[in-house]
Design a protein around this motif. Sequence first.
Motif, PDB file in Angstrom:
ATOM      1  N   GLY A  38      45.505  39.680  23.303  1.00  0.00           N
ATOM      2  CA  GLY A  38      45.733  39.315  24.648  1.00  0.00           C
ATOM      3  C   GLY A  38      44.488  38.482  25.062  1.00  0.00           C
ATOM      4  O   GLY A  38      44.425  37.925  26.240  1.00  0.00           O
ATOM      5  N   ARG A  39      43.627  38.176  24.083  1.00  0.00           N
ATOM      6  CA  ARG A  39      42.237  37.560  24.286  1.00  0.00           C
ATOM      7  C   ARG A  39      42.723  36.177  24.498  1.00  0.00           C
ATOM      8  O   ARG A  39      43.382  35.578  23.843  1.00  0.00           O
ATOM      9  N   THR A  40      42.118  35.484  25.631  1.00  0.00           N
ATOM     10  CA  THR A  40      41.919  33.946  25.875  1.00  0.00           C
ATOM     11  C   THR A  40      41.056  33.462  25.072  1.00  0.00           C
ATOM     12  O   THR A  40      39.788  33.624  25.024  1.00  0.00           O
ATOM     13  N   ARG A  41      41.439  32.325  24.048  1.00  0.00           N
ATOM     14  CA  ARG A  41      40.645  31.783  23.022  1.00  0.00           C
ATOM     15  C   ARG A  41      40.297  30.472  23.573  1.00  0.00           C
ATOM     16  O   ARG A  41      40.754  29.891  24.342  1.00  0.00           O
ATOM     17  N   ARG A  42      39.156  29.886  22.951  1.00  0.00           N
ATOM     18  CA  ARG A  42      38.618  28.549  23.304  1.00  0.00           C
ATOM     19  C   ARG A  42      38.199  27.691  21.934  1.00  0.00           C
ATOM     20  O   ARG A  42      38.201  28.394  20.870  1.00  0.00           O
ATOM     21  N   ALA A 106      35.723  43.949  23.164  1.00  0.00           N
ATOM     22  CA  ALA A 106      37.218  43.362  23.377  1.00  0.00           C
ATOM     23  C   ALA A 106      37.992  44.516  24.383  1.00  0.00           C
ATOM     24  O   ALA A 106      38.566  44.167  25.211  1.00  0.00           O
ATOM     25  N   GLY A 109      37.074  43.988  27.779  1.00  0.00           N
ATOM     26  CA  GLY A 109      37.507  42.727  28.336  1.00  0.00           C
ATOM     27  C   GLY A 109      36.587  41.586  28.704  1.00  0.00           C
ATOM     28  O   GLY A 109      36.655  40.858  29.517  1.00  0.00           O
ATOM     29  N   ASP A 112      37.104  37.168  26.718  1.00  0.00           N
ATOM     30  CA  ASP A 112      38.110  35.954  27.151  1.00  0.00           C
ATOM     31  C   ASP A 112      36.996  34.638  27.113  1.00  0.00           C
ATOM     32  O   ASP A 112      35.865  34.718  27.786  1.00  0.00           O
ATOM     33  N   ASP A 113      37.823  33.488  26.509  1.00  0.00           N
ATOM     34  CA  ASP A 113      37.078  32.304  26.458  1.00  0.00           C
ATOM     35  C   ASP A 113      35.719  32.161  26.025  1.00  0.00           C
ATOM     36  O   ASP A 113      34.814  31.580  26.493  1.00  0.00           O
ATOM     37  N   LYS A 114      35.512  33.101  24.853  1.00  0.00           N
ATOM     38  CA  LYS A 114      34.095  33.248  24.375  1.00  0.00           C
ATOM     39  C   LYS A 114      34.458  32.790  23.022  1.00  0.00           C
ATOM     40  O   LYS A 114      35.474  33.572  22.288  1.00  0.00           O
TER      41      LYS A 114
END
Length: 304
Positions: A38-42, A106, A109, A112-114
Amino acid sequence: MTAIPPLSAPGPISNDDFAALRQTRMADPDAVGRAFAGRTRRPVVRGDSRLMIIAADHPARGALGVGTDPMAMADRYDLLQRMATALSRPGVDGVLGTPDIIDDLALLGLLDDKIVVGSMNRGGLRGAAFEMDDRYTAYDVPAMTRDGLDFAKVLVRFDLDDPGTVATMEATARAVDAAAAAKLPIMLEPFLSRRVDGKIVNDLSADAVINSVAMAAGLGGSSAYSWMKLPVVDDMERVMASTTLPTLLLGGDPSGDPETVYASWKSALALPGVHGLTVGRTLLYPHDGDVVSAVDTATALVHG
């Protein structure tokens, strides 16, 4: 022994957060995988193409000391609090760690975005008779691709008096091959090292660093995804002239005047091919306990 000062301000992780982390670790181990899924990637490279990475892979190789305090990093809750504070600061792009620390972050939370850099670590524990046996003992490329990590990191030390060095070189070459096949960027942190009075010492002369860069850059069947992670030494212009690979600078164990350290980083960051900093103890355990100020100062040097 000088004690490391406490954080100068409360961190973003509460006692309830830590209690939930412990409970999840015990009762729901699959939550780690769900947190990564569920992590937001960049993208690794974006904006000004420069990176500010917070490093914390030291404990897994038995290196808990900072300055004159040999157990400064022993309190995991304090370390996580310092890391959470650092990761909350504007301009911090990511974090480097072994699976135990990355999994904690993780579950909390905080990824995210890291950019998440998986340390493949080294088997040669500090002070051990087998310290130069640097086989990789933490992440491997399949584990990093499973969790959707963004970058790999290896430390490769060359001791020309130790026949075991060739096994480390071969293992590193295979790691570079696996990373290239997975299209996973990989940082190579090379040193020329030797035993002095029974202790492993890295040679930080410009000539030694240049030689270590040359040897590390040639490992593996492709350098397409290889980066360098290098110390800031005298005559960095010559060092950076020795490679075309993108390079991040490391911080090392903090010593001396912080303003002198920052000035050396600023000078090195201006060189062609240098794309940022990967720093841990210097920013997480600053002399005054002010992690926010230390991280913000370093981030300003990287991103301007």
